[in-house]
Design an enzyme around this catalytic site. Structure first.
Site, PDB file in Angstrom:
ATOM      1  N   LYS A 123      37.766  30.530  37.468  1.00  0.00           N
ATOM      2  CA  LYS A 123      37.378  31.706  37.981  1.00  0.00           C
ATOM      3  C   LYS A 123      36.720  31.920  39.501  1.00  0.00           C
ATOM      4  CE  LYS A 123      35.837  36.200  37.468  1.00  0.00           C
ATOM      5  NZ  LYS A 123      34.914  36.460  36.495  1.00  0.00           N
ATOM      6  N   ASP A 142      38.402  38.351  35.241  1.00  0.00           N
ATOM      7  CA  ASP A 142      37.144  38.568  34.626  1.00  0.00           C
ATOM      8  C   ASP A 142      37.155  39.738  33.655  1.00  0.00           C
ATOM      9  OD1 ASP A 142      37.886  40.973  35.768  1.00  0.00           O
ATOM     10  OD2 ASP A 142      35.932  41.488  36.705  1.00  0.00           O
TER      11      ASP A 142
END
Length: 216
Positions: A123, A142
């Site tokens: 991420k 996310d």
DNA sequence: ATCCCGAGGG
DNA sequence: CCCTCTGGAT
């Protein structure tokens, strides 16, 4: 096959661009190092809160070496309000230590190198690659991106890595970074976790959730 | 109570 | 797959 799904994804993208023409990274930063630190801080915490912390932080620590040599307790206190501050302080210092000692003070620009930094996962790496180096190596997944992608029927997966792979398969690569920003913008304003405001959404006709959960 | 642009470890 | 780490906003 995903031919129809691809068309749907592109249409969703088109309308979201119209609705959110300014969608972008909302984490304050001036360079890759600052974005690295800000992104580590952003775990389970809103960007607004991170942005309240970073001015003082970036004034106090100006280089990877500064962060690498930071007093852990002082660093912890400065980032306290972001939550998980002990882990985050340790990760920031450790990651910056690698950047300083192994990469000559420059944040690396490849997925593999970024993932080698402590505290940096897929991420965080995607955020840095996409927003600092203009690379679309993957898609930032996310909680917003995950939730909305499932609601819209773009994926059925729950694991972020699988969601990311599904999205990568149906979205044009050059749009990957923007796609995340658009879904996050939509998620914050309309497609919220508990009470999504479907009547205000630009793509209710393309969304499984809006079609079977008609609001009011 | 629930949620927030997670990562590492079991 | 699960768990833990943390605080602030709503």
């Amino acid at each position: 096959m995903s031919g129809g799904l691809k068309k749907r994804a592109v249409e969703i993208l088109r309308r979201l661009k119209q609705r959110f023409p300014d969608a972008r990274c909302t984490l304050d930063h001036r360079n890759p190092l600052q974005l690295l630190v800000a992104t580590i801080l952003s775990a389970q915490c809103t960007d607004e809160r991170v942005n309240k912390i970073t001015p003082a932080l970036f004034g106090r620590y100006r280089s990877a070496e500064d962060f690498a040599q930071a007093d852990l307790h002082e660093l912890e206190q400065m980032i306290r309000s972001a939550g998980f501050y002990r882990n985050k302080a340790k990760n920031i210092r450790a990651a910056c230590s690698v950047v300083a000692n192994h990469y000559g003070g420059r944040v690396p620009d490849t997925m593999e190198e970024l993932l080698s930094l402590p505290g940096v996962g897929r991420k965080t790496a995607n955020v840095i690659l996409g927003n600092c180096f203009g690379k679309n190596e993957g898609i930032v997944v996310d909680t917003h991106v995950a939730r909305i992608s499932r609601r819209m029927g773009l994926t059925r997966a729950n694991v972020p890595e699988k969601i990311e792979r599904d999205l990568m398969a149906i979205l044009p690569r050059e749009e990957w970074t923007l796609f995340s920003h658009l879904l996050i913008a939509l998620g914050r304003s309309i497609c919220k976790a508990n009470r999504p405001d479907c009547p205000s959404c630009p793509v209710p006709d393309l969304c499984d959730y809006a079609r079977k959960e008609p609001v009011d």
